[in-house]
Design a protein around this motif. Structure first.
Motif, PDB file in Angstrom:
ATOM      1  N   LYS A  14      13.225   1.796 -27.902  1.00  0.00           N
ATOM      2  CA  LYS A  14      12.680   0.880 -28.904  1.00  0.00           C
ATOM      3  C   LYS A  14      11.515   1.568 -29.596  1.00  0.00           C
ATOM      4  CE  LYS A  14      11.052  -3.881 -29.474  1.00  0.00           C
ATOM      5  NZ  LYS A  14      10.818  -5.180 -28.780  1.00  0.00           N
ATOM      6  N   SER A  39      10.055  -3.200 -35.398  1.00  0.00           N
ATOM      7  CA  SER A  39      10.590  -2.161 -34.516  1.00  0.00           C
ATOM      8  C   SER A  39      12.051  -1.930 -34.848  1.00  0.00           C
ATOM      9  CB  SER A  39      10.442  -2.564 -33.044  1.00  0.00           C
ATOM     10  OG  SER A  39      11.220  -3.718 -32.763  1.00  0.00           O
ATOM     11  N   ARG A  41      15.727   0.453 -32.956  1.00  0.00           N
ATOM     12  CA  ARG A  41      16.216   1.266 -31.836  1.00  0.00           C
ATOM     13  C   ARG A  41      16.770   2.579 -32.360  1.00  0.00           C
ATOM     14  NH1 ARG A  41      16.960  -1.788 -27.073  1.00  0.00           N
ATOM     15  NH2 ARG A  41      15.717  -3.694 -27.282  1.00  0.00           N
ATOM     16  N   GLU A 282      13.267  -6.993 -35.426  1.00  0.00           N
ATOM     17  CA  GLU A 282      13.316  -6.221 -34.186  1.00  0.00           C
ATOM     18  C   GLU A 282      14.319  -5.067 -34.227  1.00  0.00           C
ATOM     19  OE1 GLU A 282      11.119  -6.753 -31.874  1.00  0.00           O
ATOM     20  OE2 GLU A 282      10.331  -8.452 -33.016  1.00  0.00           O
TER      21      GLU A 282
END
Length: 342
Positions: A14, A39, A41, A282
């Motif tokens: 992450k 954020s 990944r 996210e």
């Protein structure tokens, strides 16, 4: 034909805004203000698009309660395949044991999942005619944009992450399933989103590498204007084509391009009752995987109820747009926790 199960996968790493901002010469505050992203990944060095796709595929098959060997088609929507040849879908087919499935890739960039969904639904409907055992299809959106973004380009580096999402398609009860799709492309705007090198026009060479020709490039302002102009039109067109009133839409799952962009456009779509499912804060922009990732999250949370109307809308390079209306079926099987890292 309708969705029998969903699945998704996010890489373990992450990445917060701070390291991305430092490389791009901006700040965390600037990224959040421009995109709403906190954020994303990034895939591990030994992970490729097919690896993420396999995880998502297995989760979707488990959610649907079906076997890979019963699949008739596998389509992977991606613009970041493992390699130019063969199709990433063929690698997925082998690894999940889908021995009877025809497998191919579809590249419509960020709108790819909706294009692939419409394609497989059409193939399934054609095959199902006159058969006692309707076939199954697997549609996967998977992309690793961390491999093609220039970390110093603040227009693109701040937006993208990696991920995969998948759905199993098959026969559903009458009155449920896919209502219809609307697909459109505007090739005269194909230069707005592009990777210039690595194909037949500009084969990979020391020169193309030195010039950054293999990096993803985007005219962000022009893309914003395109989406602002064309997305409301596409939503209106698909609703009118299938005689669905705007206030009948219960859920809206858009491509998770940019949180600020979506916040600007959502009021213009005229969907007064729809709950919009957003994961962009996210996950960032995960290209073709963003819609199935968000759909799987909504499914796992139990947000989608049997008989509710769901509208999926993708937009991206080409330029292309796709919108699909469906009446949710479920839960025929208990949704499983996705393979995504928590």
């Amino acid at each position: 034909m309708g969705i029998l199960g969903t699945g998704s996968y996010l890489p373990e790493a992450k990445i917060s805004n701070e390291p991305v901002a430092e490389r791009a010469g901006v700040t965390d505050e600037w990224i959040q203000r421009k995109t709403g992203i906190r954020s994303r990944r990034y895939a591990a060095d030994d992970e490729a698009t097919s690896d993420l796709a396999v995880h998502a595929a297995r989760a979707a098959l488990a959610s649907a309660g079906v076997r890979a060997e019963d699949l008739g088609w596998i389509v992977v929507a991606t613009s970041t395949p493992d390699q130019p040849q063969p199709a990433t879908a063929c690698m997925v087919q082998e690894r999940i044991g889908a021995v009877r499935a025809a497998a191919f890739d579809l590249n419509s960039v960020c709108s790819g999942f909706v294009f692939a969904l419409a394609t497989v639904a059409g193939l399934l409907a054609q095959r199902a005619a006159g058969t006692t055992s309707p076939p199954l299809g697997l549609v996967i959106g998977a992309d690793l944009y961390s491999r093609i973004i220039d970390p110093a380009d603040r227009r693109t580096a701040i937006l993208f992450g990696d991920g995969a999402g998948a759905v199993v398609l098959g026969a559903v009860p009458s009155g449920r399933g896919i209502i219809g799709s609307h697909l459109a492309s505007h090739g005269h705007l194909s230069d707005l989103i592009r990777v210039e090198a690595g194909g037949s026009r500009a084969p990979a060479s020391a020169r193309t590498l030195a010039e950054g020709g293999h990096y993803f490039k985007m005219n962000g302002r022009a893309v914003f204007e395109y989406v602002q102009r064309e997305l409301p039109r596409a939503v209106s067109d698909v609703l009118k084509a299938y005689a669905v009133e705007p206030d009948e839409v219960d859920h809206f799952v858009p491509h998770q391009a940019n949180g600020v962009l979506l916040g600007t456009i959502l009021p213009e779509l005229g969907l007064p009752r729809a709950r919009t499912h957003l994961t962009v804060a996210e996950h960032g922009n995960t290209s073709a995987s963003s819609i199935p990732l968000a759909l799987d999250e909504a499914n796992r949370q139990g947000a989608l109820k049997d008989g509710e109307v769901v509208l999926l809308a993708g937009f991206g390079g080409g330029m292309s747009l796709g919108a699909t209306l469906l009446r949710w079926t479920g839960p025929a099987h208990t949704p499983v926790r996705s393979a995504a890292a928590a």
